[in-house]
Design an enzyme around this catalytic site. Structure first.
Site, PDB file in Angstrom:
ATOM      1  N   ARG A 201      78.084  24.978   5.956  1.00 18.04           N
ATOM      2  CA  ARG A 201      78.897  24.742   7.165  1.00 18.04           C
ATOM      3  C   ARG A 201      80.326  24.387   6.781  1.00 18.04           C
ATOM      4  O   ARG A 201      81.278  24.800   7.453  1.00 18.04           O
ATOM      5  CB  ARG A 201      78.265  23.624   8.017  1.00 18.04           C
ATOM      6  CG  ARG A 201      77.003  24.099   8.721  1.00 18.04           C
ATOM      7  CD  ARG A 201      76.169  22.943   9.235  1.00 18.04           C
ATOM      8  NE  ARG A 201      76.867  22.173  10.258  1.00 18.04           N
ATOM      9  CZ  ARG A 201      76.524  20.930  10.605  1.00 18.04           C
ATOM     10  NH1 ARG A 201      75.510  20.330  10.005  1.00 18.04           N
ATOM     11  NH2 ARG A 201      77.180  20.321  11.542  1.00 18.04           N
TER      12      ARG A 201
ATOM     13  N   ARG B  78      73.388  10.789  10.022  1.00 14.57           N
ATOM     14  CA  ARG B  78      73.618  11.042  11.454  1.00 14.57           C
ATOM     15  C   ARG B  78      72.306  11.123  12.224  1.00 14.57           C
ATOM     16  O   ARG B  78      71.329  11.672  11.765  1.00 14.57           O
ATOM     17  CB  ARG B  78      74.355  12.366  11.641  1.00 14.57           C
ATOM     18  CG  ARG B  78      74.373  12.733  13.136  1.00 14.57           C
ATOM     19  CD  ARG B  78      75.354  13.718  13.521  1.00 14.57           C
ATOM     20  NE  ARG B  78      75.262  14.957  12.799  1.00 14.57           N
ATOM     21  CZ  ARG B  78      76.156  15.914  12.960  1.00 14.57           C
ATOM     22  NH1 ARG B  78      77.144  15.756  13.795  1.00 14.57           N
ATOM     23  NH2 ARG B  78      76.054  17.018  12.293  1.00 14.57           N
TER      24      ARG B  78
ATOM     25  N   ARG C 225      86.451  28.041  17.352  1.00 14.66           N
ATOM     26  CA  ARG C 225      86.132  27.921  15.930  1.00 14.66           C
ATOM     27  C   ARG C 225      86.616  29.127  15.156  1.00 14.66           C
ATOM     28  O   ARG C 225      86.458  29.174  13.942  1.00 14.66           O
ATOM     29  CB  ARG C 225      84.619  27.866  15.788  1.00 14.66           C
ATOM     30  CG  ARG C 225      84.086  26.508  15.475  1.00 14.66           C
ATOM     31  CD  ARG C 225      82.601  26.692  15.281  1.00 14.66           C
ATOM     32  NE  ARG C 225      82.043  25.660  14.499  1.00 14.66           N
ATOM     33  CZ  ARG C 225      81.496  24.566  15.003  1.00 14.66           C
ATOM     34  NH1 ARG C 225      81.494  24.351  16.279  1.00 14.66           N
ATOM     35  NH2 ARG C 225      80.954  23.687  14.200  1.00 14.66           N
TER      36      ARG C 225
ATOM     37  N   ARG D  69      69.357  16.108  12.992  1.00 12.04           N
ATOM     38  CA  ARG D  69      69.547  17.528  13.297  1.00 12.04           C
ATOM     39  C   ARG D  69      69.054  18.419  12.169  1.00 12.04           C
ATOM     40  O   ARG D  69      69.222  18.089  10.997  1.00 12.04           O
ATOM     41  CB  ARG D  69      71.040  17.803  13.538  1.00 12.04           C
ATOM     42  CG  ARG D  69      71.400  17.735  14.998  1.00 12.04           C
ATOM     43  CD  ARG D  69      72.859  17.772  15.248  1.00 12.04           C
ATOM     44  NE  ARG D  69      73.600  18.810  14.568  1.00 12.04           N
ATOM     45  CZ  ARG D  69      74.896  19.033  14.757  1.00 12.04           C
ATOM     46  NH1 ARG D  69      75.554  18.285  15.618  1.00 12.04           N
ATOM     47  NH2 ARG D  69      75.522  19.978  14.109  1.00 12.04           N
TER      48      ARG D  69
ATOM     49  N   LYS E   4      84.128  14.728  15.714  1.00 14.88           N
ATOM     50  CA  LYS E   4      84.578  15.369  16.963  1.00 14.88           C
ATOM     51  C   LYS E   4      83.701  14.950  18.145  1.00 14.88           C
ATOM     52  O   LYS E   4      84.203  14.573  19.189  1.00 14.88           O
ATOM     53  CB  LYS E   4      84.541  16.907  16.836  1.00 14.88           C
ATOM     54  CG  LYS E   4      85.377  17.471  15.717  1.00 14.88           C
ATOM     55  CD  LYS E   4      85.330  18.979  15.679  1.00 14.88           C
ATOM     56  CE  LYS E   4      83.957  19.552  15.388  1.00 14.88           C
ATOM     57  NZ  LYS E   4      83.422  19.248  14.048  1.00 14.88           N
TER      58      LYS E   4
HETATM   59  P1  AP5 Z   1      79.986  13.596  14.725  1.00 14.68           P
HETATM   60  O1  AP5 Z   1      80.777  12.952  15.798  1.00 14.68           O
HETATM   61  O2  AP5 Z   1      78.599  14.070  15.068  1.00 14.68           O
HETATM   62  O3  AP5 Z   1      80.820  14.763  14.034  1.00 14.68           O
HETATM   63  P2  AP5 Z   1      81.170  16.210  14.553  1.00 14.68           P
HETATM   64  O4  AP5 Z   1      82.528  16.510  14.063  1.00 14.68           O
HETATM   65  O5  AP5 Z   1      80.895  16.352  16.026  1.00 14.68           O
HETATM   66  O6  AP5 Z   1      80.105  17.010  13.694  1.00 14.68           O
HETATM   67  P3  AP5 Z   1      79.169  18.236  14.075  1.00 14.68           P
HETATM   68  O7  AP5 Z   1      78.229  18.396  12.903  1.00 14.68           O
HETATM   69  O8  AP5 Z   1      78.514  18.056  15.423  1.00 14.68           O
HETATM   70  O9  AP5 Z   1      80.146  19.342  14.107  1.00 14.68           O
HETATM   71  P4  AP5 Z   1      79.875  20.763  13.868  1.00 14.68           P
HETATM   72  O10 AP5 Z   1      81.190  21.261  14.240  1.00 14.68           O
HETATM   73  O11 AP5 Z   1      79.382  21.222  12.560  1.00 14.68           O
HETATM   74  O12 AP5 Z   1      78.570  21.021  14.760  1.00 14.68           O
HETATM   75  P5  AP5 Z   1      78.378  21.678  16.191  1.00 14.68           P
HETATM   76  O13 AP5 Z   1      77.307  20.971  16.891  1.00 14.68           O
HETATM   77  O14 AP5 Z   1      79.703  21.861  16.854  1.00 14.68           O
HETATM   78  O15 AP5 Z   1      79.929  12.583  13.473  1.00 14.68           O
HETATM   79  C1  AP5 Z   1      79.165  12.881  12.304  1.00 14.68           C
HETATM   80  C2  AP5 Z   1      78.474  11.592  11.795  1.00 14.68           C
HETATM   81  O16 AP5 Z   1      79.462  10.683  11.330  1.00 14.68           O
HETATM   82  C3  AP5 Z   1      77.708  10.834  12.897  1.00 14.68           C
HETATM   83  O17 AP5 Z   1      76.582  10.247  12.306  1.00 14.68           O
HETATM   84  C4  AP5 Z   1      78.707   9.757  13.378  1.00 14.68           C
HETATM   85  O18 AP5 Z   1      78.056   8.622  13.912  1.00 14.68           O
HETATM   86  C5  AP5 Z   1      79.447   9.461  12.094  1.00 14.68           C
HETATM   87  N1  AP5 Z   1      80.848   9.106  12.337  1.00 14.68           N
HETATM   88  C6  AP5 Z   1      81.700   9.621  13.281  1.00 14.68           C
HETATM   89  N2  AP5 Z   1      82.923   9.079  13.172  1.00 14.68           N
HETATM   90  C7  AP5 Z   1      82.866   8.229  12.106  1.00 14.68           C
HETATM   91  C8  AP5 Z   1      83.825   7.382  11.448  1.00 14.68           C
HETATM   92  N3  AP5 Z   1      85.090   7.320  11.887  1.00 14.68           N
HETATM   93  N4  AP5 Z   1      83.411   6.664  10.375  1.00 14.68           N
HETATM   94  C9  AP5 Z   1      82.123   6.718   9.923  1.00 14.68           C
HETATM   95  N5  AP5 Z   1      81.172   7.504  10.496  1.00 14.68           N
HETATM   96  C10 AP5 Z   1      81.545   8.253  11.565  1.00 14.68           C
HETATM   97  O19 AP5 Z   1      77.889  23.130  15.776  1.00 14.68           O
HETATM   98  C11 AP5 Z   1      76.633  23.369  15.163  1.00 14.68           C
HETATM   99  C12 AP5 Z   1      76.474  24.854  14.889  1.00 14.68           C
HETATM  100  O20 AP5 Z   1      76.510  25.587  16.143  1.00 14.68           O
HETATM  101  C13 AP5 Z   1      77.565  25.500  14.040  1.00 14.68           C
HETATM  102  O21 AP5 Z   1      77.320  25.343  12.667  1.00 14.68           O
HETATM  103  C14 AP5 Z   1      77.487  26.957  14.515  1.00 14.68           C
HETATM  104  O22 AP5 Z   1      76.426  27.635  13.912  1.00 14.68           O
HETATM  105  C15 AP5 Z   1      77.182  26.811  15.998  1.00 14.68           C
HETATM  106  N6  AP5 Z   1      78.417  26.800  16.836  1.00 14.68           N
HETATM  107  C16 AP5 Z   1      78.852  25.757  17.608  1.00 14.68           C
HETATM  108  N7  AP5 Z   1      80.010  26.090  18.221  1.00 14.68           N
HETATM  109  C17 AP5 Z   1      80.303  27.356  17.828  1.00 14.68           C
HETATM  110  C18 AP5 Z   1      81.392  28.232  18.098  1.00 14.68           C
HETATM  111  N8  AP5 Z   1      82.411  27.869  18.881  1.00 14.68           N
HETATM  112  N9  AP5 Z   1      81.386  29.452  17.519  1.00 14.68           N
HETATM  113  C19 AP5 Z   1      80.369  29.850  16.722  1.00 14.68           C
HETATM  114  N10 AP5 Z   1      79.314  29.051  16.405  1.00 14.68           N
HETATM  115  C20 AP5 Z   1      79.281  27.812  16.953  1.00 14.68           C
END
Ligand code: AP5
Length: 213
Positions: free
Chosen positions: A171, A127, A88, A160, A13
């Site tokens: 997660r 990552r 979410r 991270r 994402k």
């Molecule tokens: P990446 O692009 O980083 O993936 P992502 O989907 O953004 O993953 P996140 O871990 O950031 O999502 P998340 O939803 O768990 O975390 P968030 O920060 O939102 O890609 C992942 C890896 O794969 C990278 O190394 C990339 O280079 C690689 N990659 C990408 N595309 C690829 C491909 N096509 N092929 C191969 N490799 C690829 O949230 C973190 C925490 O914050 C949550 O757990 C929660 O506690 C809190 N939080 C955030 N938002 C909320 C909310 N709305 N409500 C409640 N809690 C929240």
């Protein structure tokens, strides 16, 4: 254009939201990045969020919804935005819908990046994320031009804290329980588009841009 990115943790994402934001000149808003910036600056919000993030749980809606609605009320969002990590939960999606309805607006596209859980766990271990601009890399699949340095802004790349294997498993559980129902929510709204997130990042982007037109 108002876009929501859906998909499991690590589906890509953030990687794709950044590309979409550049392509359309709209802000990329990641609730995870906002929380991480607050943790780094040791704010009260950051300290509260950290308790949940470290366990792989969601930060409560009472904290998250107000924070996001304040952000999208800012002037740079007047032509649209790409939301990464919000909504979410169903209450988050309902609050976003109600806030947009007040301005006679709605989410135009919900893009679901589909990736099986077993691919996710491998991705997370490689990552690396930029401490400053939120740029996301992978040591094998999407390496930066210079090791350990962000292509976008030249800052340091780090692993991270919540990418430890045991936290990733939590997660993923949280995702299936709380966030996957949003796929039906946006299908009912008539704005859901699904892309295959197992392809290479450039291919995934091409598919998404094909959907957005
Ligand atoms: P990446 O692009 O980083 O993936 P992502 O989907 O953004 O993953 P996140 O871990 O950031 O999502 P998340 O939803 O768990 O975390 P968030 O920060 O939102 O890609 C992942 C890896 O794969 C990278 O190394 C990339 O280079 C690689 N990659 C990408 N595309 C690829 C491909 N096509 N092929 C191969 N490799 C690829 O949230 C973190 C925490 O914050 C949550 O757990 C929660 O506690 C809190 N939080 C955030 N938002 C909320 C909310 N709305 N409500 C409640 N809690 C929240």
């Amino acid at each position: 254009m108002k876009i929501v990115m859906l998909g499991a943790p690590g589906a890509g994402k953030g990687t794709q939201a950044l590309n979409i934001a550049k392509q359309y000149g709209i802000p990329h808003i990641s609730t995870g990045d906002i929380f991480r910036a607050n943790i780094k600056n040791q704010t009260e919000l950051g300290m509260k969020a950290k308790e949940y993030m470290d366990k792989g749980a969601l930060v409560p809606d009472e904290i998250t919804i107000g924070m996001l609605l304040d952000r999208i009320a800012e002037s740079d969002c007047k032509n649209g935005f790409v939301l990464d990590g919000f909504p979410r939960t169903i209450p988050q999606a309902e609050s976003l819908k109600a806030a947009l309805q007040l301005q006679d607006a709605k989410i135009d596209y919900a893009v679901d990046i589909e990736v099986p859980d077993e691919v996710i766990t491998t991705r997370m271990s490689g990552r690396r994320a930029c401490v400053k601009c939120g740029g996301t890399y992978h040591i094998v699949y999407n390496p930066p031009k210079k090791e350990g340095i962000c292509d976008n802004c030249g800052s340091e790349l780090v692993q991270r804290a919540d990418d430890k294997p045991e936290t990733v498993i939590e997660r993923l559980k949280t995702y299936h329980e709380m966030t996957q129902p949003l796929i039906d929510f946006y299908a009912k709204e008539g704005v859901l588009h699904t892309v295959d997130g197992t392809k290479a990042p450039a291919e995934v982007l091409k598919d998404i841009l094909g959907v957005l037109g």
